[in-house]
Write a protein that holds these residues in place. Structure first.
Motif, mmCIF file in Angstrom:
data_model
loop_
_atom_site.group_PDB
_atom_site.id
_atom_site.type_symbol
_atom_site.label_atom_id
_atom_site.label_comp_id
_atom_site.label_asym_id
_atom_site.label_seq_id
_atom_site.Cartn_x
_atom_site.Cartn_y
_atom_site.Cartn_z
ATOM 1 N N LEU A 139 29.386 50.224 34.308
ATOM 2 C CA LEU A 139 28.838 50.818 35.518
ATOM 3 C C LEU A 139 28.354 49.734 36.483
ATOM 4 O O LEU A 139 28.506 49.851 37.699
ATOM 5 C CB LEU A 139 27.707 51.780 35.176
ATOM 6 C CG LEU A 139 28.091 53.043 34.400
ATOM 7 C CD1 LEU A 139 26.856 53.905 34.141
ATOM 8 C CD2 LEU A 139 29.152 53.849 35.134
ATOM 9 N N VAL A 140 27.758 48.682 35.934
ATOM 10 C CA VAL A 140 27.337 47.548 36.762
ATOM 11 C C VAL A 140 28.546 46.897 37.419
ATOM 12 O O VAL A 140 28.547 46.596 38.622
ATOM 13 C CB VAL A 140 26.558 46.515 35.923
ATOM 14 C CG1 VAL A 140 26.293 45.243 36.737
ATOM 15 C CG2 VAL A 140 25.236 47.103 35.421
ATOM 16 N N ARG A 141 29.612 46.713 36.631
ATOM 17 C CA ARG A 141 30.846 46.116 37.156
ATOM 18 C C ARG A 141 31.394 46.940 38.318
ATOM 19 O O ARG A 141 31.747 46.403 39.370
ATOM 20 C CB ARG A 141 31.890 46.024 36.042
ATOM 21 C CG ARG A 141 33.232 45.414 36.480
ATOM 22 C CD ARG A 141 34.286 45.563 35.385
ATOM 23 N NE ARG A 141 33.790 45.056 34.132
ATOM 24 C CZ ARG A 141 33.703 43.765 33.819
ATOM 25 N NH1 ARG A 141 34.109 42.871 34.692
ATOM 26 N NH2 ARG A 141 33.226 43.390 32.657
ATOM 27 N N SER A 142 31.465 48.240 38.124
ATOM 28 C CA SER A 142 32.005 49.119 39.152
ATOM 29 C C SER A 142 31.169 49.064 40.429
ATOM 30 O O SER A 142 31.706 48.986 41.540
ATOM 31 C CB SER A 142 32.063 50.556 38.634
ATOM 32 O OG SER A 142 32.479 51.447 39.647
ATOM 33 N N GLY A 190 33.630 44.994 47.875
ATOM 34 C CA GLY A 190 34.931 45.325 48.442
ATOM 35 C C GLY A 190 36.089 44.700 47.705
ATOM 36 O O GLY A 190 37.126 44.389 48.300
ATOM 37 N N ILE A 191 35.910 44.507 46.403
ATOM 38 C CA ILE A 191 36.978 43.910 45.602
ATOM 39 C C ILE A 191 38.103 44.915 45.430
ATOM 40 O O ILE A 191 37.882 46.071 45.072
ATOM 41 C CB ILE A 191 36.442 43.444 44.230
ATOM 42 C CG1 ILE A 191 35.468 42.285 44.446
ATOM 43 C CG2 ILE A 191 37.574 43.025 43.299
ATOM 44 C CD1 ILE A 191 34.827 41.784 43.180
ATOM 45 N N THR A 193 32.974 35.141 40.522
ATOM 46 C CA THR A 193 31.715 35.548 41.129
ATOM 47 C C THR A 193 31.281 36.910 40.599
ATOM 48 O O THR A 193 30.103 37.131 40.284
ATOM 49 C CB THR A 193 31.850 35.597 42.662
ATOM 50 O OG1 THR A 193 32.102 34.271 43.151
ATOM 51 C CG2 THR A 193 30.587 36.138 43.319
ATOM 52 N N LEU A 194 32.229 37.830 40.490
ATOM 53 C CA LEU A 194 31.938 39.159 39.947
ATOM 54 C C LEU A 194 31.351 39.056 38.549
ATOM 55 O O LEU A 194 30.324 39.685 38.242
ATOM 56 C CB LEU A 194 33.210 40.006 39.921
ATOM 57 C CG LEU A 194 33.117 41.379 39.235
ATOM 58 C CD1 LEU A 194 32.118 42.275 39.950
ATOM 59 C CD2 LEU A 194 34.489 42.047 39.181
ATOM 60 N N GLU A 195 31.974 38.257 37.673
ATOM 61 C CA GLU A 195 31.499 38.145 36.291
ATOM 62 C C GLU A 195 30.096 37.549 36.242
ATOM 63 O O GLU A 195 29.257 37.982 35.449
ATOM 64 C CB GLU A 195 32.468 37.289 35.468
ATOM 65 C CG GLU A 195 33.865 37.852 35.352
ATOM 66 C CD GLU A 195 33.909 39.252 34.765
ATOM 67 O OE1 GLU A 195 33.081 39.554 33.878
ATOM 68 O OE2 GLU A 195 34.752 40.056 35.193
ATOM 69 N N SER A 196 29.818 36.549 37.080
ATOM 70 C CA SER A 196 28.491 35.928 37.090
ATOM 71 C C SER A 196 27.433 36.898 37.592
ATOM 72 O O SER A 196 26.313 36.950 37.061
ATOM 73 C CB SER A 196 28.507 34.665 37.956
ATOM 74 O OG SER A 196 29.360 33.688 37.398
ATOM 75 N N LEU A 197 27.773 37.674 38.606
ATOM 76 C CA LEU A 197 26.827 38.654 39.141
ATOM 77 C C LEU A 197 26.543 39.763 38.130
ATOM 78 O O LEU A 197 25.407 40.258 38.045
ATOM 79 C CB LEU A 197 27.368 39.249 40.440
ATOM 80 C CG LEU A 197 27.327 38.322 41.659
ATOM 81 C CD1 LEU A 197 28.124 38.916 42.816
ATOM 82 C CD2 LEU A 197 25.892 38.050 42.099
ATOM 83 N N PHE A 229 41.083 32.093 46.356
ATOM 84 C CA PHE A 229 40.191 33.221 46.664
ATOM 85 C C PHE A 229 40.110 34.246 45.544
ATOM 86 O O PHE A 229 39.023 34.686 45.169
ATOM 87 C CB PHE A 229 40.645 33.905 47.963
ATOM 88 C CG PHE A 229 39.815 35.097 48.305
ATOM 89 C CD1 PHE A 229 38.553 34.953 48.873
ATOM 90 C CD2 PHE A 229 40.273 36.389 48.050
ATOM 91 C CE1 PHE A 229 37.774 36.051 49.189
ATOM 92 C CE2 PHE A 229 39.500 37.494 48.355
ATOM 93 C CZ PHE A 229 38.250 37.328 48.925
ATOM 94 N N ASP A 230 41.243 34.667 44.992
ATOM 95 C CA ASP A 230 41.236 35.731 43.987
ATOM 96 C C ASP A 230 40.420 35.350 42.758
ATOM 97 O O ASP A 230 39.639 36.157 42.232
ATOM 98 C CB ASP A 230 42.668 36.087 43.568
ATOM 99 C CG ASP A 230 43.409 36.848 44.660
ATOM 100 O OD1 ASP A 230 42.735 37.358 45.574
ATOM 101 O OD2 ASP A 230 44.647 36.918 44.594
#
Length: 383
Positions: A72-75, A82-83, A49-53, A42-43
């Motif tokens: 700012l996009v990452r945050s 909810g990461i 997924t975060l990096e791809s988005l 999961f982690d």
């Protein structure tokens, strides 16, 4: 004569013999990469997924000439997903808007795309009611004509003229009915056709390209049947944006035979998947790195630079110097040196002596090397 001026223009057809081999290759790559992702835990899935988005949001905007702050996009994405340990940073409305659209498209792919939802996406992109300095119709279809032009004032080149405004409601009704109900087409092909169909209607005053790519991503997520994001087609389209614009323009001036368009787009998607397969190693290394240091206390400058190095990964052997750190974070060289020495003490970086200057390199869990940043070309504006 544009394609939409022809009778029954949406009766698209194509040469299956030409497309079948590349579609089979794309489907194989999708399955292989998704299977690999699902085996990671999961982690790591969450971080990948975060990096791809992030790539999706940043690069769908870059295609339109809008350059967003990656941190700012990452945050924004991390907070909305909810990461854990996501830092709260106030982000401007333009970033929040495109993040909302991309997340809704990819994370709620199993819901129908209604007119109301589509208008909501448009409202998210233009919450102020303006595109730049120009007031536009927001959360409603355009009320005037629409041309795609380039060039300086007085020397504009018209690339495409969209259907008249009075046709838009009917055309969109037909489009959404097909999109939500036709089950006869492979979902990858359907996503690519939907992209072309939408940009040809061009229903809004602005934002048509970004929304078309959100629809593309939504139906690709349906084709994966997963919220896990392990590639960014917008990233690949940005790399090939001249060809992207050319193939759309040629198809809009052609016939309902869209074989050439589908062939190019499938090739672009295949290249995106192959790039993602290569990039997965750096994404996993980054995930391992932050997992190893999840309890390590560092400041925002330090986090920014480490993320920047990972985000700009290449196969070059690289390093970071004090002067580059100072330029990236807009701090003094004394502060940069203290930050770097602190990262060394916390075993996040290692210092390598190269004669008169010290090079700082990320201590990579998978023993990869992070590339250098060119001191002459680095600009804090690129962060």
């Amino acid at each position: 004569m544009y394609i939409h001026e022809k009778e029954n223009w949406t009766n698209f057809f194509w040469d299956n013999d030409k497309l079948s081999p590349i579609l089979a290759s794309v489907r194989h790559l999708q399955g292989r990469l998704l299977g690999r992702m699902e085996s990671l835990g999961f982690d790591f899935i969450e971080r990948a997924t975060l990096e791809s988005l992030i790539l999706d949001v940043v690069d769908t905007s870059r295609i339109e000439g809008e350059f967003l702050n990656t941190e700012l996009v990452r945050s924004s994405i991390a907070r909305k997903l909810g990461i854990e340990n996501a830092d709260f940073i106030k982000t401007p409305r333009n970033i929040e808007g495109i993040v909302d659209v991309v997340l809704d498209a990819t994370q709620n792919f199993d819901k129908a795309l209604s007119e109301t939802r589509l208008l909501g996406w448009h409202n998210s992109l233009f919450q102020t009611g303006f595109s730049g300095y120009q007031q536009i119709d927001v959360a409603k279809y355009r009320s005037g004509g629409m041309k795609v032009v380039s060039g300086n004032f007085g020397r504009e080149k018209v690339h495409f003229e969209a259907p008249s405004a009075d046709r838009v409601p009917y055309e969109m009704e037909q489009f959404l009915n097909w999109l939500n109900n036709d089950t006869s087409i492979d979902l990858v092909l359907k996503s690519i056709i939907a992209h072309f169909w939408f940009v040809t209607i061009h229903p809004f005053d602005d934002g048509n390209g970004r929304i078309a790519r959100a629809i593309l991503d939504m139906w690709l997520a349906k084709s994966d049947n997963s919220k896990i994001r392990f590639y960014s087609l917008s990233n690949q389209i940005f790399k090939e944006h001249k060809h992207y614009n050319k193939i759309i323009e040629e198809t809009q001036k052609g016939t309902s035979d869209i074989t050439k368009y589908l062939e190019w787009f499938l090739g672009c998607f295949e290249r995106a998947l192959l790039a993602s397969e290569q990039n997965l190693e750096i994404i996993l290394d980054k995930a391992h790195f932050w997992d190893r240091h999840k309890s390590t206390n560092i400041n925002e400058r330090q986090r920014l630079v480490i993320n920047y190095l990972y985000d700009n990964y290449s196969k070059e052997v690289g390093f970071l110097r004090t002067s580059t750190y100072a330029k990236l974070t807009k701090c003094s060289t004394d502060t940069a040196l203290r930050d770097l020495q602190d990262l060394v003490a916390k075993e996040m970086l290692k210092a390598e002596d190269s004669g008169k200057k010290t090079n700082y390199v990320i201590i990579s869990p998978k023993k990869i090397r992070i590339p250098k940043i060119n001191n002459e070309k680095t600009s804090a504006a690129n962060i």
